[in-house]
Design an enzyme around this catalytic site. Structure first.
Site, PDB file in Angstrom:
ATOM      1  N   ASP A   1       0.859  -1.179   0.000  1.00 40.52           N
ATOM      2  CA  ASP A   1       0.000   0.000   0.000  1.00 40.52           C
ATOM      3  C   ASP A   1       0.898   1.232   0.000  1.00 40.52           C
ATOM      4  OD1 ASP A   1      -1.770   2.060   0.501  1.00 40.52           O
ATOM      5  OD2 ASP A   1      -2.726   1.097   2.228  1.00 40.52           O
ATOM      6  N   ILE A   2       0.710   2.133  -0.966  1.00 36.11           N
ATOM      7  CA  ILE A   2       1.576   3.316  -1.030  1.00 36.11           C
ATOM      8  C   ILE A   2       1.390   4.232   0.179  1.00 36.11           C
ATOM      9  CG2 ILE A   2       1.772   3.305  -3.544  1.00 36.11           C
ATOM     10  CD1 ILE A   2      -0.306   5.619  -3.572  1.00 36.11           C
TER      11      ILE A   2
ATOM     12  N   GLU B   1      -6.775   5.753  -6.705  1.00 35.05           N
ATOM     13  CA  GLU B   1      -8.192   5.492  -6.907  1.00 35.05           C
ATOM     14  C   GLU B   1      -8.640   6.425  -8.017  1.00 35.05           C
ATOM     15  OE1 GLU B   1     -10.029   3.246  -5.519  1.00 35.05           O
ATOM     16  OE2 GLU B   1      -8.724   2.545  -3.901  1.00 35.05           O
TER      17      GLU B   1
ATOM     18  N   THR C   1      -4.126  13.751 -14.314  1.00 26.55           N
ATOM     19  CA  THR C   1      -5.260  13.710 -15.229  1.00 26.55           C
ATOM     20  C   THR C   1      -5.684  15.110 -15.636  1.00 26.55           C
ATOM     21  OG1 THR C   1      -7.640  13.178 -15.350  1.00 26.55           O
ATOM     22  CG2 THR C   1      -6.739  13.576 -13.175  1.00 26.55           C
ATOM     23  N   ASP C   2      -6.275  15.224 -16.821  1.00 28.69           N
ATOM     24  CA  ASP C   2      -6.800  16.520 -17.252  1.00 28.69           C
ATOM     25  C   ASP C   2      -8.001  16.954 -16.417  1.00 28.69           C
ATOM     26  OD1 ASP C   2      -8.683  14.713 -18.228  1.00 28.69           O
ATOM     27  OD2 ASP C   2      -8.604  15.407 -20.298  1.00 28.69           O
ATOM     28  N   GLU C   3      -8.573  16.032 -15.645  1.00 28.17           N
ATOM     29  CA  GLU C   3      -9.736  16.384 -14.839  1.00 28.17           C
ATOM     30  C   GLU C   3      -9.412  17.396 -13.747  1.00 28.17           C
ATOM     31  OE1 GLU C   3     -12.548  13.325 -13.758  1.00 28.17           O
ATOM     32  OE2 GLU C   3     -11.630  11.933 -15.175  1.00 28.17           O
TER      33      GLU C   3
ATOM     34  N   TYR D   1     -12.713  12.860  -6.799  1.00 24.28           N
ATOM     35  CA  TYR D   1     -11.565  12.229  -7.471  1.00 24.28           C
ATOM     36  C   TYR D   1     -10.604  13.276  -8.015  1.00 24.28           C
ATOM     37  CZ  TYR D   1      -8.891  10.538 -11.442  1.00 24.28           C
ATOM     38  OH  TYR D   1      -7.880  10.310 -12.349  1.00 24.28           O
TER      39      TYR D   1
ATOM     40  N   SER E   1      -8.776  15.182  -5.400  1.00 28.58           N
ATOM     41  CA  SER E   1      -7.684  14.438  -4.766  1.00 28.58           C
ATOM     42  C   SER E   1      -6.454  14.397  -5.668  1.00 28.58           C
ATOM     43  CB  SER E   1      -8.143  13.019  -4.408  1.00 28.58           C
ATOM     44  OG  SER E   1      -8.334  12.220  -5.561  1.00 28.58           O
ATOM     45  N   LYS E   2      -6.669  14.296  -6.982  1.00 27.52           N
ATOM     46  CA  LYS E   2      -5.533  14.317  -7.915  1.00 27.52           C
ATOM     47  C   LYS E   2      -4.911  15.707  -7.986  1.00 27.52           C
ATOM     48  CE  LYS E   2      -4.100  11.535 -10.210  1.00 27.52           C
ATOM     49  NZ  LYS E   2      -2.999  10.544  -9.988  1.00 27.52           N
TER      50      LYS E   2
ATOM     51  N   HIS F   1     -20.896  16.495 -13.271  1.00 22.44           N
ATOM     52  CA  HIS F   1     -20.381  15.909 -14.512  1.00 22.44           C
ATOM     53  C   HIS F   1     -19.816  17.000 -15.426  1.00 22.44           C
ATOM     54  CE1 HIS F   1     -21.253  12.673 -17.840  1.00 22.44           C
ATOM     55  NE2 HIS F   1     -19.966  12.895 -17.653  1.00 22.44           N
TER      56      HIS F   1
END
Length: 340
Positions: free
Chosen positions: A62-63, A87, A128-130, A155, A158-159, A281
């Site tokens: 686990d990181i 995740e 991610t681009d998100e 998500y 968190s990134k 969304h």
């Protein structure tokens, strides 16, 4: 002097798994370590062809487990760290945000501390681009590396948080890092809850395909092998501290993607069922990859050829994805989409 050691976190997942295979086969002079916790989306059967190779190792961990990670880094003295482990499913982040904060934020910080202690040559953080939020439907607008971070989901938040922590270790400690931000990936070994493999598997079984809202949300699609080649380039040629966007210039609405798959499989569009839209969304993602292209990146796939190759891969690897579609996953699917 021994072989260079490369640690790939999340190497049993979709993108990380493809990258592990890419690196093991391309660079026999590197020892590739695949670290993964083997959660629901982790799968080692994809590595059957490389698991006996001398330059491949697997480590289950686990990181976010600081003690285990520190011992591993001290023992192996990695030269490079490529950090995929995360995740990553937006729907799951909406129902359980805490897991995403632990893995994506705390786990990244644990890896950064361990990397700093052993003076790694390069830490590549795969994002991610998100993290940029959403674009409107103007086809002339794109995300660049200078676009402000403005995440919409737990998500992507968190990134974005992990991106900022990685950058801070460059600014504060001079840790040699790069951050990559990719558009939506597709290709072999994609976990069946994501749009493309979900559509393929359900169409093949003549089941309804859920499409959020009106299906007009736009995504820029990137073949996973093109993503692997881009990260390879950033690892070896990326300027320390820089961010690189990785995009395919392959924009499609979600509905267009689903219809393309249905048409290729000679099925009826009556299988499409529109469901309540996802919370928060984002309307559209689109990346300008000019900075990476100037570094020398040339994508191999366009979407029209890549999606056919991907559909054929799922047809040829029925056993792999059928095993994943277990009772537990079916229960999750029914709860998420209210479909059988």
């Amino acid at each position: 002097m021994g072989k260079k050691k490369i640690l790939v976190t999340g190497g049993a997942g979709f993108i990380g798994g493809n990258f592990v295979q890419y690196m093991v086969n391309k660079y026999p002079q590197y020892d590739i370590y695949n670290l993964d916790l083997l959660t629901y989306a982790g799968d080692l059967t994809k590595h059957i062809d490389i698991e006996t190779k001398e330059n491949y190792r697997f480590v289950k961990a686990d990181i976010a487990d600081r003690d285990t990670i520190n011992v591993l880094f001290e023992k192996e003295q990695f030269d490079y760290v490529i950090h995929f482990a995360a995740e990553s499913h937006v729907d799951r982040s909406i129902t359980d945000p805490g897991v995403f904060v632990k893995t994506n934020v705390l786990g990244t910080q644990v890896l950064l501390d361990a990397s700093r202690k052993i003076n790694v040559t390069k830490f590549v953080h795969v994002s991610t681009d998100e993290v940029y939020g959403e674009l409107d439907f103007d086809p002339t607008t794109f995300f660049t590396e200078e676009t402000p971070i403005n995440p919409s989901s737990p998500y992507s938040a968190s990134k974005a948080s992990s991106d900022l922590i990685v950058h801070s270790y460059f600014e504060t400690y001079d840790l040699p890092i790069n951050i990559t931000r990719c558009s939506n990936n597709y290709g072999p070994y994609h976990f069946p809850e994501k749009l493309i493999p979900l559509t393929i598997s359900r169409v093949l079984n003549n089941q309804k395909v859920p499409v959020y809202g009106d299906g007009k949300n736009v995504r820029d699609w990137l073949h996973v092998i093109d993503h692997c080649s881009a990260i390879d380039l950033v690892l070896h040629e990326g300027v320390k501290g820089e961010v690189y966007n990785i995009g395919g210039h392959n924009e499609r609405t979600n509905l267009e993607v689903v219809k393309t798959i249905i048409k290729h499989l000679n099925k009826s569009e009556n299988l499409i069922e529109f469901v309540d839209d996802r919370l928060g969304h984002d309307k559209r993602y689109a990346i300008d990859p000019t900075k990476l292209e100037k570094l020398g990146w040339i994508p191999k796939y366009n979407f029209d050829s890549g999606i056919i190759d991907t559909i054929n891969w799922y047809l040829d690897n029925f056993e792999w994805w059928e095993k994943i579609l277990s009772a537990d996953y079916q229960n999750y699917f029914k709860k998420q989409y209210n479909l059988n």
